[in-house]
Design a protein around this motif. Structure first.
Motif, PDB file in Angstrom:
ATOM      1  N   LEU A 145       0.830  -1.210   0.000  1.00  0.00           N
ATOM      2  CA  LEU A 145       0.000   0.000   0.000  1.00  0.00           C
ATOM      3  C   LEU A 145       0.860   1.254   0.000  1.00  0.00           C
ATOM      4  N   ARG A 146       1.929   1.237   0.775  1.00  0.00           N
ATOM      5  CA  ARG A 146       2.776   2.431   0.893  1.00  0.00           C
ATOM      6  C   ARG A 146       3.686   2.585  -0.330  1.00  0.00           C
ATOM      7  N   TYR A 147       4.359   1.512  -0.712  1.00  0.00           N
ATOM      8  CA  TYR A 147       5.378   1.595  -1.758  1.00  0.00           C
ATOM      9  C   TYR A 147       4.769   1.631  -3.160  1.00  0.00           C
ATOM     10  N   PHE A 148       3.902   0.700  -3.460  1.00  0.00           N
ATOM     11  CA  PHE A 148       3.355   0.603  -4.820  1.00  0.00           C
ATOM     12  C   PHE A 148       2.149   1.515  -5.037  1.00  0.00           C
ATOM     13  N   ASP A 149       1.237   1.544  -4.066  1.00  0.00           N
ATOM     14  CA  ASP A 149       0.022   2.340  -4.221  1.00  0.00           C
ATOM     15  C   ASP A 149       0.204   3.774  -3.727  1.00  0.00           C
ATOM     16  N   GLU A 150       1.370   4.051  -3.120  1.00  0.00           N
ATOM     17  CA  GLU A 150       1.724   5.396  -2.627  1.00  0.00           C
ATOM     18  C   GLU A 150       0.622   5.979  -1.754  1.00  0.00           C
ATOM     19  N   MET A 151       0.044   5.125  -0.929  1.00  0.00           N
ATOM     20  CA  MET A 151      -1.038   5.553  -0.054  1.00  0.00           C
ATOM     21  C   MET A 151      -0.450   6.234   1.187  1.00  0.00           C
ATOM     22  N   LYS A 152      -1.122   7.274   1.631  1.00  0.00           N
ATOM     23  CA  LYS A 152      -0.705   7.981   2.843  1.00  0.00           C
ATOM     24  C   LYS A 152      -0.997   7.092   4.050  1.00  0.00           C
ATOM     25  N   TYR A 153      -0.212   7.276   5.119  1.00  0.00           N
ATOM     26  CA  TYR A 153      -0.401   6.457   6.318  1.00  0.00           C
ATOM     27  C   TYR A 153      -1.812   6.591   6.885  1.00  0.00           C
ATOM     28  N   GLU A 154      -2.381   7.787   6.829  1.00  0.00           N
ATOM     29  CA  GLU A 154      -3.730   7.998   7.356  1.00  0.00           C
ATOM     30  C   GLU A 154      -4.751   7.170   6.569  1.00  0.00           C
ATOM     31  N   GLU A 155      -4.573   7.104   5.249  1.00  0.00           N
ATOM     32  CA  GLU A 155      -5.468   6.295   4.413  1.00  0.00           C
ATOM     33  C   GLU A 155      -5.246   4.805   4.688  1.00  0.00           C
ATOM     34  N   MET A 156      -3.980   4.434   4.849  1.00  0.00           N
ATOM     35  CA  MET A 156      -3.673   3.036   5.159  1.00  0.00           C
ATOM     36  C   MET A 156      -4.298   2.633   6.491  1.00  0.00           C
ATOM     37  N   ALA A 157      -4.299   3.552   7.451  1.00  0.00           N
ATOM     38  CA  ALA A 157      -4.894   3.269   8.763  1.00  0.00           C
ATOM     39  C   ALA A 157      -6.382   2.942   8.609  1.00  0.00           C
ATOM     40  N   GLU A 158      -7.063   3.639   7.687  1.00  0.00           N
ATOM     41  CA  GLU A 158      -8.476   3.339   7.413  1.00  0.00           C
ATOM     42  C   GLU A 158      -8.629   1.980   6.748  1.00  0.00           C
ATOM     43  N   VAL A 159      -7.757   1.690   5.785  1.00  0.00           N
ATOM     44  CA  VAL A 159      -7.842   0.429   5.052  1.00  0.00           C
ATOM     45  C   VAL A 159      -7.581  -0.755   5.987  1.00  0.00           C
ATOM     46  N   LEU A 160      -6.532  -0.643   6.804  1.00  0.00           N
ATOM     47  CA  LEU A 160      -6.102  -1.770   7.629  1.00  0.00           C
ATOM     48  C   LEU A 160      -6.637  -1.711   9.060  1.00  0.00           C
TER      49      LEU A 160
END
Length: 184
Positions: A145-160
């Protein structure tokens, strides 16, 4: 989607819930997110066929849940949450079905990567993919999510459904493990 108007998520959700053709609105959502969701899942499960099957499941669940979608998160983070959960469930079922420990699943995914006729990466890219496959499933999801999808940590927190601090630590550990694998 060349030649086609690109709708915002808000417009798509409004068309779905208030428009006279929710099927059309959902089709537009699928068109907008099918490819990024596919690649997110594909990096998790490696196999093209498995990724395609899981993408179908993701959009079936999205269709079933879209009317209840509360819009307290972005549409794409909601779809990524479904995709991540589906990919992790698939990997868990695969381990349980074959009674395989983590290392054997990692080896099986690596062999799938080696024999994949759809994979066109360089040797270095393949080495990085093999290193990523050595990560535990959830850590691999964080890294992807971070490396390939370049998602922000805040967005990742919602996803995960976890904290930003935990994600940063998990990503840091993943990067260190990958660096260690590549340097050996």
């Amino acid at each position: 989607m060349t030649g086609m108007k690109q709708f915002s998520d808000e417009e798509l959700l409004q068309m779905f819930s208030e428009g006279d053709n929710p099927n059309y609105a959902f089709n537009l959502i699928v068109r907008k997110y099918q490819e990024p969701v596919y690649w997110h899942i594909r990096r998790m499960v490696v196999s093209h066929e498995d990724a395609n099957d899981i993408v179908q499941d993701v959009f079936v669940k999205a269709w079933q849940g879209l009317l209840k979608f509360r819009k307290d998160s972005a549409l794409y983070t909601w779809l990524y949450r479904i995709a991540t959960n589906e990919a992790l469930s698939f990997l868990k079922k695969k381990k349980n079905r074959f009674f395989l420990p983590l290392l054997d699943i990692s080896k099986q995914l690596e062999e799938t990567l080696e024999s994949d006729v759809y994979y066109h990466g360089s040797d270095m890219e393949k080495t990085i993919q093999k290193a990523i496959l050595k990560l535990p499933d959830k850590q691999r999801a964080v890294f992807n999510l971070r490396y390939f999808d370049e998602m922000k940590y805040e967005e990742m927190a919602e996803v995960l459904n976890t904290s930003v601090g935990a994600l940063k630590a998990s990503y840091h550990h993943a990067v260190k493990k990958i660096e260690q694998f590549i340097s050996n």
